[in-house]
Design a protein around this motif. Structure first.
Motif, PDB file in Angstrom:
ATOM      1  N   ILE A  11       0.776  -1.392   0.155  1.00 40.80           N
ATOM      2  CA  ILE A  11      -0.083   0.082  -0.080  1.00 40.80           C
ATOM      3  C   ILE A  11       0.925   1.153   0.033  1.00 40.80           C
ATOM      4  O   ILE A  11       0.603   2.111  -0.765  1.00 40.80           O
ATOM      5  CB  ILE A  11      -0.964  -0.018   1.141  1.00 40.80           C
ATOM      6  N   ALA A  12       1.788   1.178   1.115  1.00 42.25           N
ATOM      7  CA  ALA A  12       2.676   2.420   0.866  1.00 42.25           C
ATOM      8  C   ALA A  12       3.535   2.846  -0.345  1.00 42.25           C
ATOM      9  O   ALA A  12       3.611   3.808  -0.943  1.00 42.25           O
ATOM     10  CB  ALA A  12       3.960   2.325   2.071  1.00 42.25           C
ATOM     11  N   LEU A  13       3.951   1.745  -1.075  1.00 42.98           N
ATOM     12  CA  LEU A  13       4.557   2.065  -2.382  1.00 42.98           C
ATOM     13  C   LEU A  13       3.728   2.195  -3.549  1.00 42.98           C
ATOM     14  O   LEU A  13       4.069   3.001  -4.524  1.00 42.98           O
ATOM     15  CB  LEU A  13       5.568   0.734  -2.748  1.00 42.98           C
ATOM     16  N   ARG A  14       2.445   1.712  -3.380  1.00 38.33           N
ATOM     17  CA  ARG A  14       1.428   2.178  -4.585  1.00 38.33           C
ATOM     18  C   ARG A  14       1.082   3.442  -4.357  1.00 38.33           C
ATOM     19  O   ARG A  14       0.932   4.305  -5.431  1.00 38.33           O
ATOM     20  CB  ARG A  14       0.367   1.078  -4.549  1.00 38.33           C
ATOM     21  N   GLU A  15       1.088   4.010  -3.229  1.00 35.06           N
ATOM     22  CA  GLU A  15       0.691   5.417  -2.608  1.00 35.06           C
ATOM     23  C   GLU A  15       1.807   6.150  -3.626  1.00 35.06           C
ATOM     24  O   GLU A  15       1.492   7.256  -3.842  1.00 35.06           O
ATOM     25  CB  GLU A  15       0.584   5.716  -1.389  1.00 35.06           C
ATOM     26  N   LYS A  16       3.034   5.806  -3.679  1.00 33.96           N
ATOM     27  CA  LYS A  16       4.207   6.559  -4.236  1.00 33.96           C
ATOM     28  C   LYS A  16       4.293   6.057  -5.626  1.00 33.96           C
ATOM     29  O   LYS A  16       5.159   6.599  -6.452  1.00 33.96           O
ATOM     30  CB  LYS A  16       5.480   6.128  -3.774  1.00 33.96           C
ATOM     31  N   LYS A  17       3.268   5.547  -6.265  1.00 33.69           N
ATOM     32  CA  LYS A  17       2.978   5.225  -7.738  1.00 33.69           C
ATOM     33  C   LYS A  17       4.245   4.182  -8.239  1.00 33.69           C
ATOM     34  O   LYS A  17       4.441   4.205  -9.192  1.00 33.69           O
ATOM     35  CB  LYS A  17       3.162   6.268  -8.727  1.00 33.69           C
ATOM     36  N   TYR A  18       4.496   3.170  -7.431  1.00 29.54           N
ATOM     37  CA  TYR A  18       5.351   2.154  -7.897  1.00 29.54           C
ATOM     38  C   TYR A  18       4.467   0.918  -8.092  1.00 29.54           C
ATOM     39  O   TYR A  18       3.428   0.785  -7.188  1.00 29.54           O
ATOM     40  CB  TYR A  18       6.302   1.743  -6.635  1.00 29.54           C
ATOM     41  N   ASN A  19       4.859  -0.177  -9.027  1.00 25.93           N
ATOM     42  CA  ASN A  19       4.155  -1.235  -9.190  1.00 25.93           C
ATOM     43  C   ASN A  19       4.453  -2.302  -8.089  1.00 25.93           C
ATOM     44  O   ASN A  19       5.447  -3.171  -8.389  1.00 25.93           O
ATOM     45  CB  ASN A  19       4.435  -1.683 -10.632  1.00 25.93           C
ATOM     46  N   ALA A  20       3.897  -2.232  -6.991  1.00 23.95           N
ATOM     47  CA  ALA A  20       4.411  -3.039  -6.131  1.00 23.95           C
ATOM     48  C   ALA A  20       3.292  -4.348  -5.779  1.00 23.95           C
ATOM     49  O   ALA A  20       2.059  -3.775  -5.969  1.00 23.95           O
ATOM     50  CB  ALA A  20       4.305  -2.390  -4.564  1.00 23.95           C
ATOM     51  N   ILE A  21       3.830  -5.406  -5.464  1.00 27.75           N
ATOM     52  CA  ILE A  21       2.987  -6.423  -5.168  1.00 27.75           C
ATOM     53  C   ILE A  21       3.342  -7.368  -4.028  1.00 27.75           C
ATOM     54  O   ILE A  21       4.493  -7.505  -3.692  1.00 27.75           O
ATOM     55  CB  ILE A  21       2.763  -7.449  -6.497  1.00 27.75           C
ATOM     56  N   PHE A  22       2.227  -7.879  -3.364  1.00 28.89           N
ATOM     57  CA  PHE A  22       2.282  -8.353  -2.032  1.00 28.89           C
ATOM     58  C   PHE A  22       2.615 -10.087  -2.456  1.00 28.89           C
ATOM     59  O   PHE A  22       1.691 -10.645  -2.905  1.00 28.89           O
ATOM     60  CB  PHE A  22       1.088  -8.336  -1.292  1.00 28.89           C
ATOM     61  N   THR A  23       3.872 -10.539  -2.129  1.00 28.77           N
ATOM     62  CA  THR A  23       4.083 -11.797  -2.362  1.00 28.77           C
ATOM     63  C   THR A  23       4.572 -12.675  -1.385  1.00 28.77           C
ATOM     64  O   THR A  23       4.507 -13.898  -1.321  1.00 28.77           O
ATOM     65  CB  THR A  23       5.335 -11.794  -3.613  1.00 28.77           C
ATOM     66  N   GLY A  24       5.052 -11.935  -0.195  1.00 30.70           N
ATOM     67  CA  GLY A  24       5.676 -12.495   0.827  1.00 30.70           C
ATOM     68  C   GLY A  24       7.248 -12.413   0.760  1.00 30.70           C
ATOM     69  O   GLY A  24       7.603 -11.776  -0.202  1.00 30.70           O
ATOM     70  N   PHE A  25       8.039 -13.070   1.532  1.00 31.23           N
ATOM     71  CA  PHE A  25       9.498 -12.870   1.762  1.00 31.23           C
ATOM     72  C   PHE A  25      10.098 -13.960   1.235  1.00 31.23           C
ATOM     73  O   PHE A  25      10.032 -15.068   2.090  1.00 31.23           O
ATOM     74  CB  PHE A  25       9.720 -12.492   3.088  1.00 31.23           C
ATOM     75  N   PRO A  26      10.666 -14.057   0.076  1.00 30.69           N
ATOM     76  CA  PRO A  26      11.170 -15.410  -0.533  1.00 30.69           C
ATOM     77  C   PRO A  26      12.044 -16.019   0.418  1.00 30.69           C
ATOM     78  O   PRO A  26      12.353 -17.201   0.328  1.00 30.69           O
ATOM     79  CB  PRO A  26      11.830 -15.021  -1.885  1.00 30.69           C
ATOM     80  N   LYS A  27      13.034 -15.163   1.304  1.00 28.02           N
ATOM     81  CA  LYS A  27      13.857 -15.664   2.194  1.00 28.02           C
ATOM     82  C   LYS A  27      13.449 -16.932   3.174  1.00 28.02           C
ATOM     83  O   LYS A  27      14.167 -17.746   3.562  1.00 28.02           O
ATOM     84  CB  LYS A  27      14.452 -14.593   2.867  1.00 28.02           C
ATOM     85  N   LEU A  28      12.065 -16.544   3.493  1.00 23.10           N
ATOM     86  CA  LEU A  28      11.451 -17.399   4.433  1.00 23.10           C
ATOM     87  C   LEU A  28      11.072 -18.834   3.722  1.00 23.10           C
ATOM     88  O   LEU A  28      11.029 -19.770   4.536  1.00 23.10           O
ATOM     89  CB  LEU A  28      10.261 -16.909   4.800  1.00 23.10           C
ATOM     90  N   ASP A  29      10.998 -18.851   2.511  1.00 24.96           N
ATOM     91  CA  ASP A  29      10.861 -20.320   1.822  1.00 24.96           C
ATOM     92  C   ASP A  29      12.042 -21.352   2.227  1.00 24.96           C
ATOM     93  O   ASP A  29      11.894 -22.397   2.272  1.00 24.96           O
ATOM     94  CB  ASP A  29      10.803 -20.089   0.379  1.00 24.96           C
ATOM     95  N   PHE A  30      13.065 -20.620   2.095  1.00 21.14           N
ATOM     96  CA  PHE A  30      14.436 -21.241   2.363  1.00 21.14           C
ATOM     97  C   PHE A  30      14.644 -21.644   3.632  1.00 21.14           C
ATOM     98  O   PHE A  30      14.671 -22.884   4.022  1.00 21.14           O
ATOM     99  CB  PHE A  30      15.592 -20.424   2.136  1.00 21.14           C
ATOM    100  N   LYS A  31      14.224 -20.873   4.650  1.00 22.23           N
ATOM    101  CA  LYS A  31      14.022 -21.073   5.983  1.00 22.23           C
ATOM    102  C   LYS A  31      13.168 -22.247   6.473  1.00 22.23           C
ATOM    103  O   LYS A  31      13.666 -23.111   7.064  1.00 22.23           O
ATOM    104  CB  LYS A  31      13.885 -19.964   6.885  1.00 22.23           C
TER     105      LYS A  31
END
Length: 350
Positions: free
Chosen positions: A130-150
């Protein structure tokens, strides 16, 4: 299809590796690595070993401008980055650029270290999206990939320890070093930030730490080659950190977290304290309500005792914070990232 993972530093790799594995699972083979040539030899050597382990070719060059020029001329279809620093110089005419932040911490730069050359920003939480989209960036909520490895590579041993992971600045390390002689009842592993091994002004403090603890059998310093702190999570009893993104990453363990709010400031920040406020994401800092606070170095031993005695204190807050700051923890982040790229019109594997 050619895909590049652009590393400004070695410590970007734990965020990239789960995505690389997902790409390989989808049959993608033309995957390449590149590392800034401005990093020291110790970093280059480990990076080379890791690339060999993953069977990925490194883009070769003799100096940094040449490296960037070669990448641009190769016109990669997809470029994954963790920082914008080299982006203008390496993005080809048809390159689709994906930002995967290497951390999720307390720096204001998470909202400012961006530009319009980034086609997609994959973020760990709806709040960040939400914060990045308010700044007009194409942001998408995917999660944190580092945690897949963990989650897939959790290891356990029989000797739990306290994990101390100070960041490089603002850092609690200098004020904590004299305390270790009073903490002999606890086993510690100290995981220093990458820069304590690679930047001369921080190496001096690392050397001071090594000298101080060399005679303590209860304390060990995790070596530089063990660059992924998540390998230490499951073995630890609790985390002690300051302003590191590790405070958020450790939420997956639902174990006590001690945040040291004390630190050693630099002269310019003492003269101009407003500069430090600009560096820190004050809004996010004020949302940290799931930790045992330690505002003074002299209080650390008492706070450690309290956290060990009351491990379930803040449990509910940790669970709420995990949902808020880490988003989905389900092994599927890397898949969602690649699906988001495909949804943007870039067919993976084509």
């Amino acid at each position: 299809m050619k895909i590049l993972f652009e590393h400004q530093h070695l410590y970007y790799l734990p965020q990239f590796e789960p995505v690389i594995i997902e790409l390989k699972d989808r049959g993608v083979r033309n995957i390449f690595f590149s590392l800034s040539l401005s990093v020291p030899t110790i970093e280059k050597e480990i990076f080379k070993k890791e690339a060999a382990r993953l069977e990925i070719e490194i883009i070769q060059a003799n100096f940094e401008p040449q490296r960037r020029r070669i990448i641009k001329e190769l016109n990669f279809d997809i470029i994954f980055i963790g920082n914008k620093s080299s982006l203008t110089d390496i993005k080809g005419k048809n390159s689709f650029v994906v930002m995967l932040y290497h951390g999720i911490g307390l720096k204001s730069s998470y909202y400012t270290d961006l530009n319009q050359n980034i086609d997609l920003i994959c973020v760990e939480s709806k709040e960040r999206q939400i914060a990045l989209r308010e700044k007009k960036y194409n942001a998408i909520f995917t999660g944190f990939p580092k945690l897949d490895f963990k989650l897939k590579n959790e290891k356990k041993i029989n000797d739990p320890f306290l994990l101390y992971a100070p960041t490089f600045f603002p850092s609690s390390l200098e004020k904590t070093i004299p305390l270790f002689s009073k903490l002999i009842d606890y086993n510690f592993i100290i995981k220093l930030h990458h820069f304590f091994w690679t930047k001369p002004k921080y190496i001096l403090l690392k050397n001071k730490l090594e000298k101080e603890v060399q005679s303590f059998s209860n304390i060990s310093i995790s070596p530089f080659r063990e660059y992924n702190i998540m390998n230490l999570f499951s073995q630890s009893m609790l985390l002690i950190s300051d302003f590191s993104s590790t405070i958020f990453e450790y939420l997956i363990m639902d174990k006590p977290i001690i945040q040291t709010r004390y630190y050693t400031s630099r002269m310019k920040y003492k003269i101009f304290p407003s500069l430090l406020k600009k560096r820190i994401d004050e809004d996010r800092l004020n949302q940290i309500d799931f930790v045992f606070n330690c505002s003074e170095a002299r209080e650390l031993k008492r706070v450690i005792r309290k956290a060990i005695k009351n491990p379930q204190l803040h449990h509910k807050k940790r669970m709420e914070a995990s949902d808020k700051f880490l988003g989905k923890i389900d092994y599927g982040c890397s898949k969602r990232i690649l699906d988001a790229i495909s949804d943007s019109g870039i067919i993976i594997g084509a």
